[in-house]
Design an enzyme around this catalytic site. Structure first.
Site, PDB file in Angstrom:
ATOM      1  N   ARG A  21      45.297   0.298 -22.017  1.00 31.38           N
ATOM      2  CA  ARG A  21      44.055  -0.469 -21.881  1.00 31.38           C
ATOM      3  C   ARG A  21      43.941  -1.027 -20.464  1.00 31.38           C
ATOM      4  NH1 ARG A  21      38.891  -1.767 -22.515  1.00 31.38           N
ATOM      5  NH2 ARG A  21      38.466  -3.951 -22.853  1.00 31.38           N
ATOM      6  N   HIS A  66      44.091  -3.458 -32.664  1.00 34.33           N
ATOM      7  CA  HIS A  66      44.779  -2.867 -31.522  1.00 34.33           C
ATOM      8  C   HIS A  66      45.790  -1.814 -31.955  1.00 34.33           C
ATOM      9  CE1 HIS A  66      42.992  -6.398 -29.644  1.00 34.33           C
ATOM     10  NE2 HIS A  66      43.098  -5.744 -28.515  1.00 34.33           N
TER      11      HIS A  66
END
EC number: 2.1.1.14
Length: 767
Positions: free
Chosen positions: A523, A703
């Site tokens: 990310r 996530h």
């Protein structure tokens, strides 16, 4: 004398995010472990070569990671939770990524913020039963890899005491368990690693102990003394640097640090730790090295070389010319990679900036100047850029400054209390008990990214772009209606990154093309640069929110990013206090909130995901930060009617210690991360904290690619109902769904809605 320069760490992704794409290709099964390893080896070698070519003397190794450096340390120590089925031996990608991301059968470990940054780490889960063993040879392998390329590096390890202080008791272990009691169990592994590095030829080693800047009691400080006394004989023959960063080091901690056995050098952040200079000048031990962090590792402004050189010269007389090393204030992983890649920034703003590659040059230029080889031309250009920034009319806006100054003297609280507001809102919205919603974003598909990319490149017209985005919003609205979600979102298809999106529409911001910074795993974010006074020239989201609301009869949330989060997730100007910039942003968001309300949007979410992240590390500074941060949020929605419901969202930080400030924000509804941290947020309500506003502790972790079951989510909601009133509880995921794929999102949301409906039925029948 040679150049005495040091870099505490370097960005990992590469200027074009090579590692990001290699990781995602590997996770998707499109490439092999060998492919991933080759990309990472190429990236490491280019970084080492770059620093070597620049003349850096102390070049770090083992700062590269596939996820985060604390998880690397967990792997090194063999501290794998039993649920991942590891049976010993060298830890491979399967176990490593299961700990980070979860897998089909077990969830990931908790993830939280690295101190007060937007970088994350996987929190170690430890207890008395953990059998530590040397299970990842990454540090030695990378040292040897660099050496084979002709670069003698300084291997970097997370220090043993900081590792334990950043850990948490594993599930089933008493919360009162002393993590520091494990020190004697992990030190043998550290000894093995250090001995192996020494045998391979390492002459320096860096141990990062950033927890030394925290407010530690004498028991914790004593652990440092004990640990390094135990390591002393193993460290013998090595030069040992203990690195601290991110704040002033307290006087007692400084005394502890400078008394550690076997330690040769101390790394200090002299950018954020300005008071630390006084400690150095008063009592720096003779014969030790000072790695002086005068080049900011956290921001992208060009160093004031003249000022830094003056500081270094004053330190020379204290430390000694041969013992002073010019360094970055912390690892450069928190900044963008290379300004050379920025082809669209205008020359004036570009002259004010320095990314990681430029900071390496700055460090070496300062070291050479100290050694009597000052590059007058380089220093002169730097002075001109500093003067240009101070005098530029682009930086200062008198009207904005006046408006922000006028905020003083008022608390900016809504006139009606939250209980009365919730009643008024319920009459208008007519929501069921345990209402369901999501946090804002929906998956960013390949097609959606292509549309935005082509629009920016002027390959498609504005009309074509608007049509494509509206079609995407319609799909997201229809999906949510199909799933029977109660309060909808438009999915944010027009936004690549929420902070970047707003910054692009506010004055005082500049943007990069390749200024990517790692947040966690693969990310990456591209923080905007706040270089001047901030204002809102025109509405930013009203068109898209209104379009989305017209597609459904259900409430549609207007989605905004709050001022504190925009501040904390940007590279912020360093020529005025941060709170002044935050108040300016708050006024801009206030205008947007009021325009959304005028357009008929009855639910407005103002995300403050990063409010906890910005909390200063020293307790003495926290009250002032929370005062202006909470005030900034209240400014944004002071002007709305009671019937307009204001939501906010927070994620991936420890919130328990600021719960009273969260209540003081006076939002109508707060959605907050909860699932990955074993519902520890709920403990504050078990302990008697009363919360009367709406609250949605996340019911599943977005996530991770793992899809939760209906039963699992229902169990989480039941735990919440044990401590929260049913009439204030919302049901939602932990965070936005941007990073997930639709085959993961749809079944997860189906399970979430099914769990909420089942519990509504149970609650109704229990009456």
């Amino acid at each position: 004398m040679g150049t005495q320069s040091h870099i505490a760490g370097y960005p990992r992704m590469g200027p074009k995010r090579e590692l990001k794409f290699a990781l995602e290709s590997f996770w998707d099964g499109k490439s092999s472990a060998e492919d991933l390893q080759k990309v990472s080896a190429d990236l490491r070698s280019s970084i080492w070569k770059q620093m070597s070519d620049a003349g850096t003397k102390y070049i770090p190794s083992n700062t590269f990671t596939y996820y985060d450096h604390v998880l690397d340390t967990t792997a090194m120590l063999g501290a794998v939770p039993p649920r991942y089925g590891w049976n010993g031996g060298e830890i491979g990608f399967d176990v490593f990524f299961s700990m980070a991301r979860g897998n089909a059968s077990v969830p990931a470990m908790e993830m939280t913020k690295w101190f007060d940054t937007n970088y994350h780490f996987i929190v170690p889960e430890l207890g008395p039963e953990v059998n530590f063993s040397y299970s990842s040879h990454k540090a030695i392998n990378e040292y040897k890899e660099a050496k084979a390329l002709g670069v003698d590096t300084v291997p970097v390890l997370v220090g043993p005491v900081s590792y334990l202080l950043l850990s948490k008791p594993a599930k089933g272990v008493e919360k009162t368990f002393s993590l520091l009691s494990l020190l004697d169990k992990i030190l043998p592994v550290y000894k093995e690693v250090i001995s192996e590095l020494k045998a391979a030829g390492a002459s320096w080693i860096q141990l990062d102990e950033p927890t030394l800047v925290m407010d530690l009691d004498s028991h914790k400080l004593k652990a440092f003394t004990e640990a390094y006394s135990e390591l002393e004989s193993t460290l013998s023959g090595l030069n040992v640097l203990v690195e601290t960063y991110f704040a002033d080091i307290p006087a007692e901690a400084f005394k502890t640090l400078t008394s550690l056995k076997g330690v040769t050098a101390y790394g200090l952040d002299l950018v954020r730790g300005t008071k630390t200079l006084d400690l150095v000048k008063a009592e720096f031990p003779k014969g030790k090295y000072l790695f002086a962090g005068v080049v900011d590792g956290r921001n992208i402004w060009a160093n004031d070389l003249s000022s830094s050189l003056s500081t270094l010269e004053s330190l020379e007389s204290i430390v000694g010319k041969d013992k002073l090393v010019v360094s970055t204030s912390c690892s450069l992983l928190h900044t963008a990679v290379d300004l050379v890649n920025e082809t669209k920034l205008d020359d004036e703003i570009k002259s004010w900036l320095a990314f990681a590659a430029q900071k390496v040059v700055e460090v070496n230029a300062l070291a050479k100047a100290l050694a009597g080889k000052k590059d007058e031309q380089f220093f002169s250009a730097n002075a001109a850029a500093q003067a240009s920034r101070k005098s530029s009319p682009r930086v200062n806006n008198e009207a904005v400054q006046k408006a922000a100054a006028g905020l003083k003297g008022s608390e900016h609280r809504r006139a009606t209390n939250v209980s009365a507001r919730l009643d008024a809102q319920q009459k208008k919205l007519n929501l069921p008990i345990l209402p369901t919603t999501t946090i804002g974003s929906f998956p960013q598909t390949v097609e959606l990214r292509r549309v935005r990319r082509e629009y920016k490149a002027k390959k498609i017209s504005e009309e074509e772009y608007i049509k494509a985005i509206k079609e995407e919003i319609k799909k997201v609205v229809e999906l949510q209606e199909e799933l029977d979600i109660d309060v909808l979102v438009h999915g944010e298809p027009e936004r690549n990154d929420m902070v970047e999106y707003f910054g692009e529409q506010l004055s005082g911001f500049a943007f990069t093309v390749n200024g990517w910074v790692q947040s966690y795993g693969s990310r990456c974010v591209k923080p905007p640069i706040i270089y001047g006074d901030v204002s809102r020239p025109k509405p930013m989201t009203v068109y898209w929110s209104s379009a989305a609301q017209s597609m459904t009869s259900r409430p549609m949330k207007g989605m905004l990013t709050g001022p504190v989060t925009i501040l904390n997730w940007s590279f912020v100007r360093n020529d005025q206090p941060r709170f002044e910039t935050c108040y300016q942003i708050a006024l801009a968001i206030k205008d947007e909130v009021e325009d959304l309300e005028k357009a008929g949007i009855n639910v407005i979410q103002i995300d403050e995901a990063a409010l906890r992240e910005g909390l200063p590390l020293r307790k003495s500074e926290q009250a002032f930060y929370l005062e202006w941060a909470v005030h900034s949020f209240r400014i944004t929605n002071i002007g709305v009617q009671d019937t307009t419901q204001i939501h906010t969202h927070m994620c991936y930080s420890n919130f328990n210690d600021i719960i009273h400030s969260i209540i003081d924000m006076d939002a109508d509804v707060i959605t907050i991360e909860n699932s990955r941290s074993d519902e520890k947020l709920l403990s504050v309500f078990r302990e008697g904290v009363k919360y009367g506003a709406g609250i949605g502790p996340g019911v599943y972790d977005i996530h991770s690619p793992r899809i939760p079951s209906t039963e699992e989510i229902a169990d989480r909601i039941n735990k919440m109902l044990a401590v929260l009133e049913k009439n204030i509880l919302w049901v939602n995921p932990d965070c936005g769904l941007k990073t997930r794929k639709y085959p993961e999102v749809k079944p997860a949301l189906q399970a979430m809605v099914a769990a909420a409906k089942a519990l509504r039925t149970q609650l109704a029948s229990a009456k």
